[in-house]
Design a protein around this motif. Structure first.
Motif, mmCIF file in Angstrom:
data_model
loop_
_atom_site.group_PDB
_atom_site.id
_atom_site.type_symbol
_atom_site.label_atom_id
_atom_site.label_comp_id
_atom_site.label_asym_id
_atom_site.label_seq_id
_atom_site.Cartn_x
_atom_site.Cartn_y
_atom_site.Cartn_z
ATOM 1 N N PRO A 1 -0.468 3.238 4.995
ATOM 2 C CA PRO A 1 0.262 2.561 3.921
ATOM 3 C C PRO A 1 1.489 1.807 4.450
ATOM 4 C CG PRO A 1 0.921 4.845 3.999
ATOM 5 C CD PRO A 1 -0.182 4.687 5.030
ATOM 6 N N GLU B 1 -2.961 11.861 5.115
ATOM 7 C CA GLU B 1 -3.210 10.693 4.252
ATOM 8 C C GLU B 1 -2.552 9.451 4.818
ATOM 9 O OE1 GLU B 1 -4.901 10.008 0.915
ATOM 10 O OE2 GLU B 1 -5.947 11.315 2.334
ATOM 11 N N VAL B 2 -1.354 9.608 5.370
ATOM 12 C CA VAL B 2 -0.656 8.464 5.962
ATOM 13 C C VAL B 2 -1.454 7.919 7.147
ATOM 14 C CG1 VAL B 2 1.403 7.773 7.252
ATOM 15 C CG2 VAL B 2 1.634 9.153 5.183
ATOM 16 N N GLY C 1 -3.472 6.597 -1.650
ATOM 17 C CA GLY C 1 -3.677 8.004 -1.353
ATOM 18 C C GLY C 1 -2.594 8.866 -1.942
ATOM 19 N N GLN C 2 -2.906 10.156 -2.096
ATOM 20 C CA GLN C 2 -1.890 11.100 -2.546
ATOM 21 C C GLN C 2 -2.195 12.470 -1.951
ATOM 22 O OE1 GLN C 2 -2.612 10.812 -6.884
ATOM 23 N NE2 GLN C 2 -2.931 13.025 -6.856
ATOM 24 N N ARG D 1 0.848 -1.190 0.000
ATOM 25 C CA ARG D 1 0.000 0.000 0.000
ATOM 26 C C ARG D 1 0.885 1.243 0.000
ATOM 27 N NH1 ARG D 1 -5.167 -0.490 1.782
ATOM 28 N NH2 ARG D 1 -5.008 1.342 3.149
ATOM 29 N N VAL E 1 5.630 5.314 1.823
ATOM 30 C CA VAL E 1 5.304 6.673 1.390
ATOM 31 C C VAL E 1 6.405 7.150 0.443
ATOM 32 C CG1 VAL E 1 4.848 9.047 2.101
ATOM 33 C CG2 VAL E 1 4.208 7.152 3.608
ATOM 34 N N ALA F 1 -4.761 6.289 5.592
ATOM 35 C CA ALA F 1 -4.641 5.121 4.713
ATOM 36 C C ALA F 1 -3.775 4.006 5.289
ATOM 37 C CB ALA F 1 -4.076 5.556 3.353
ATOM 38 N N VAL G 1 1.355 5.599 -0.444
ATOM 39 C CA VAL G 1 0.854 6.970 -0.495
ATOM 40 C C VAL G 1 1.916 7.818 -1.183
ATOM 41 C CG1 VAL G 1 0.414 9.049 0.881
ATOM 42 C CG2 VAL G 1 -0.719 6.909 1.473
ATOM 43 N N ARG H 1 1.295 7.138 -10.008
ATOM 44 C CA ARG H 1 0.082 6.337 -9.806
ATOM 45 C C ARG H 1 -0.143 5.382 -10.979
ATOM 46 N NH1 ARG H 1 -4.784 6.434 -6.914
ATOM 47 N NH2 ARG H 1 -4.176 8.268 -5.699
#
Length: 220
Positions: free
Chosen positions: A48, A42-43, A31-32, A3, A51, A46, A5, A18
């Motif tokens: 992830p 976002e971190v 996510g971005q 996963r 990153v 989401a 970001v 992406r």
């Protein structure tokens, strides 16, 4: 699934990453964001595994965001996105806890593999790049003295393992070189990180370079 970001202030860069990463069956861009503060949100949202973080962004920059990400419980690996691999901000980011960096001109065919490597906890940084960054450091003398003081407290075997980390070797490669079992190497690496006050293998590898443990002729 890995996963990911993406945090970069250029929408085109985010779109490119992406698209490339989304083509891999085992990578999911979850996510971005376009600056550090929203990237941190976002971190947190989401959760992830990895990153991809630009350094130069408006508002909260990448360096500050990396520090904040590494303060989270069970933080994801952070890989720096940069235009120039000799950028002094890259060295500061590695010291702040990033596991490596990717130049934005990295060929698409290499990008997916490097993301997988970073997500598995390995360093995304060649010995050549590490030497160049350390040599260009504006505080090289103080960093070298501090690194040598840290290394002086290590046993001979710990110094050998640290040297291998500076060369970018995996646990399996270190085990083969030093004739150790892989779980034994894992234990040495964990103790080294504690002794050196490092958050990951990349920081320990930089200490090896700064202390002069890595042969200048070693490279990828």
């Amino acid at each position: 699934m890995v996963r990911v970001v993406i945090v970069d202030d250029e929408p085109m860069v985010c779109g490119f990453l992406r698209t490339i990463l989304g083509s891999a069956p085992d990578i999911d861009v979850v996510g971005q964001a376009h600056e550090g503060e929203s990237g941190l949100r976002e971190v947190i949202r989401a959760r992830p595994d990895l990153v991809l973080m630009d350094l130069r962004m408006p508002g909260v920059d990448g360096l500050t965001a990396i520090e904040r990400v590494n303060q989270l419980p069970n933080p994801p690996a952070v890989v720096v996105l940069t235009t120039f691999d000799a950028d002094q901000y890259v060295l500061r980011a590695l010291r702040a806890g990033a596991v490596g960096f990717l130049v934005k001109s990295t060929p698409p065919e290499d990008l997916i593999g490097l993301v997988r490597v970073a997500a598995e906890g390995h360093t995304v940084l060649s010995p050549v790049a590490a030497r160049r960054l350390v040599a260009a450091s504006t505080d090289r003398l103080s960093a070298r003295e501090q690194a040598r003081d840290l290394v002086a407290s290590l046993t001979e075997r710990e110094r050998q393992v640290l040297t291998c980390l500076g060369e970018g070797l995996s646990n399996a490669q270190i085990a083969a070189r030093l004739y150790l079992a892989e779980p034994t190497v894992k234990g040495y690496v964990s103790r080294l990180l504690d002794k050196l006050g490092c958050v990951n293998r990349t920081q320990a590898g930089l200490v090896a370079h700064e202390a002069g443990l890595v042969d200048p002729q070693v490279g990828l």
